[in-house]
Design a protein around this motif. Structure first.
Motif, PDB file in Angstrom:
ATOM      1  N   ASP A  28       0.711  -1.210  -0.043  1.00 31.38           N
ATOM      2  CA  ASP A  28       0.018  -0.069  -0.091  1.00 31.38           C
ATOM      3  C   ASP A  28       0.855   1.470   0.039  1.00 31.38           C
ATOM      4  O   ASP A  28       0.441   2.269   0.470  1.00 31.38           O
ATOM      5  N   LEU A  29       1.968   0.978  -0.201  1.00 31.15           N
ATOM      6  CA  LEU A  29       2.845   2.249  -0.168  1.00 31.15           C
ATOM      7  C   LEU A  29       2.376   3.642  -1.070  1.00 31.15           C
ATOM      8  O   LEU A  29       2.295   4.817  -0.604  1.00 31.15           O
ATOM      9  N   GLU A  30       1.940   3.297  -2.276  1.00 34.76           N
ATOM     10  CA  GLU A  30       1.529   4.427  -3.209  1.00 34.76           C
ATOM     11  C   GLU A  30       0.248   4.903  -2.531  1.00 34.76           C
ATOM     12  O   GLU A  30       0.170   6.241  -2.556  1.00 34.76           O
ATOM     13  N   ALA A  31      -0.600   4.365  -1.904  1.00 35.41           N
ATOM     14  CA  ALA A  31      -2.002   4.815  -1.225  1.00 35.41           C
ATOM     15  C   ALA A  31      -1.694   5.458   0.059  1.00 35.41           C
ATOM     16  O   ALA A  31      -2.010   6.669   0.175  1.00 35.41           O
ATOM     17  N   THR A  32      -0.623   5.189   0.517  1.00 33.27           N
ATOM     18  CA  THR A  32       0.043   5.821   1.671  1.00 33.27           C
ATOM     19  C   THR A  32       0.753   7.234   1.447  1.00 33.27           C
ATOM     20  O   THR A  32       0.423   8.194   2.287  1.00 33.27           O
ATOM     21  N   LEU A  33       1.396   7.229   0.507  1.00 30.79           N
ATOM     22  CA  LEU A  33       1.874   8.392   0.274  1.00 30.79           C
ATOM     23  C   LEU A  33       1.081   9.383  -0.289  1.00 30.79           C
ATOM     24  O   LEU A  33       1.145  10.686  -0.203  1.00 30.79           O
ATOM     25  N   ASP A  34      -0.016   9.034  -1.245  1.00 28.24           N
ATOM     26  CA  ASP A  34      -1.219   9.716  -1.735  1.00 28.24           C
ATOM     27  C   ASP A  34      -1.908  10.375  -0.332  1.00 28.24           C
ATOM     28  O   ASP A  34      -2.156  11.478  -0.166  1.00 28.24           O
ATOM     29  N   ASP A  35      -2.054   9.464   0.427  1.00 31.96           N
ATOM     30  CA  ASP A  35      -2.973   9.934   1.662  1.00 31.96           C
ATOM     31  C   ASP A  35      -2.341  10.769   2.699  1.00 31.96           C
ATOM     32  O   ASP A  35      -2.469  11.546   3.398  1.00 31.96           O
ATOM     33  N   ALA A  36      -0.854  10.834   2.636  1.00 33.24           N
ATOM     34  CA  ALA A  36       0.189  11.570   3.534  1.00 33.24           C
ATOM     35  C   ALA A  36       0.232  13.115   2.603  1.00 33.24           C
ATOM     36  O   ALA A  36       1.111  14.119   3.243  1.00 33.24           O
ATOM     37  N   GLU A  56       7.224  18.920   6.122  1.00 29.27           N
ATOM     38  CA  GLU A  56       7.082  18.828   7.486  1.00 29.27           C
ATOM     39  C   GLU A  56       5.864  17.918   7.889  1.00 29.27           C
ATOM     40  O   GLU A  56       5.651  17.041   8.436  1.00 29.27           O
ATOM     41  N   THR A  57       4.813  18.398   7.042  1.00 30.30           N
ATOM     42  CA  THR A  57       3.500  18.001   7.030  1.00 30.30           C
ATOM     43  C   THR A  57       3.195  16.604   6.486  1.00 30.30           C
ATOM     44  O   THR A  57       2.783  15.760   6.957  1.00 30.30           O
ATOM     45  N   PHE A  58       3.948  16.506   5.387  1.00 31.69           N
ATOM     46  CA  PHE A  58       3.996  15.211   4.609  1.00 31.69           C
ATOM     47  C   PHE A  58       4.690  14.357   5.575  1.00 31.69           C
ATOM     48  O   PHE A  58       4.196  13.221   5.857  1.00 31.69           O
ATOM     49  N   LEU A  59       5.654  14.661   6.231  1.00 31.83           N
ATOM     50  CA  LEU A  59       6.617  13.272   7.033  1.00 31.83           C
ATOM     51  C   LEU A  59       5.570  13.136   8.111  1.00 31.83           C
ATOM     52  O   LEU A  59       5.572  11.965   8.679  1.00 31.83           O
ATOM     53  N   ARG A  60       4.984  14.016   9.000  1.00 35.12           N
ATOM     54  CA  ARG A  60       4.191  13.691  10.126  1.00 35.12           C
ATOM     55  C   ARG A  60       2.983  12.905   9.809  1.00 35.12           C
ATOM     56  O   ARG A  60       2.833  11.779  10.217  1.00 35.12           O
ATOM     57  N   ARG A  61       2.524  13.281   8.673  1.00 28.15           N
ATOM     58  CA  ARG A  61       1.445  12.455   8.184  1.00 28.15           C
ATOM     59  C   ARG A  61       1.880  10.887   7.933  1.00 28.15           C
ATOM     60  O   ARG A  61       0.880  10.077   8.107  1.00 28.15           O
ATOM     61  N   TYR A  62       3.071  11.033   7.042  1.00 27.73           N
ATOM     62  CA  TYR A  62       3.458   9.627   6.636  1.00 27.73           C
ATOM     63  C   TYR A  62       3.794   8.860   7.780  1.00 27.73           C
ATOM     64  O   TYR A  62       3.330   7.699   7.749  1.00 27.73           O
ATOM     65  N   ARG A  63       4.189   9.269   8.809  1.00 26.53           N
ATOM     66  CA  ARG A  63       4.813   8.490  10.071  1.00 26.53           C
ATOM     67  C   ARG A  63       3.439   8.122  10.643  1.00 26.53           C
ATOM     68  O   ARG A  63       3.671   6.829  10.801  1.00 26.53           O
ATOM     69  N   GLU A  64       2.588   8.893  10.903  1.00 29.79           N
ATOM     70  CA  GLU A  64       1.403   8.665  11.561  1.00 29.79           C
ATOM     71  C   GLU A  64       0.541   7.346  10.729  1.00 29.79           C
ATOM     72  O   GLU A  64       0.117   6.291  11.308  1.00 29.79           O
TER      73      GLU A  64
END
Length: 94
Positions: free
Chosen positions: A60-68, A76-84
């Protein structure tokens, strides 16, 4: 006589930024379904970058990247969302 449209169209490699003829590029579908072509816009990789990519399943990497918010939000926002999201996904797999 004039060659195909893909011979004349120029695309940009999403990995290195080189511009090249579409006929010399490889299609990349971030959603992983390159066979469903209806209403789809592909991104492209040059042959060198395509050869350097891993062709292993990405889950699900691509979906996670999109969701983040990849490419749509600040780093900063992307990295925080991706980690969550990554932490949520690892808990769901346990």
């Amino acid at each position: 006589m004039f060659g195909s449209r893909s011979d004349r169209e120029t695309v940009t490699c999403i990995a290195c930024g080189d511009r090249l003829a579409r006929s010399d590029a490889r299609e990349y579908d971030k959603h992983g379904d390159r066979w469903e072509r209806r209403d789809k816009a592909f991104e492209y990789l040059c042959k060198g970058c395509f050869a350097d990519t891993s062709h292993q399943p990405r889950g699900d990497l691509e979906a996670t990247l999109d969701d983040a918010g990849a490419g749509e939000t600040d780093r900063e926002t992307f990295l925080r969302r991706y980690r969550e999201l990554a932490e949520e996904n690892s808990v769901e797999r346990e």
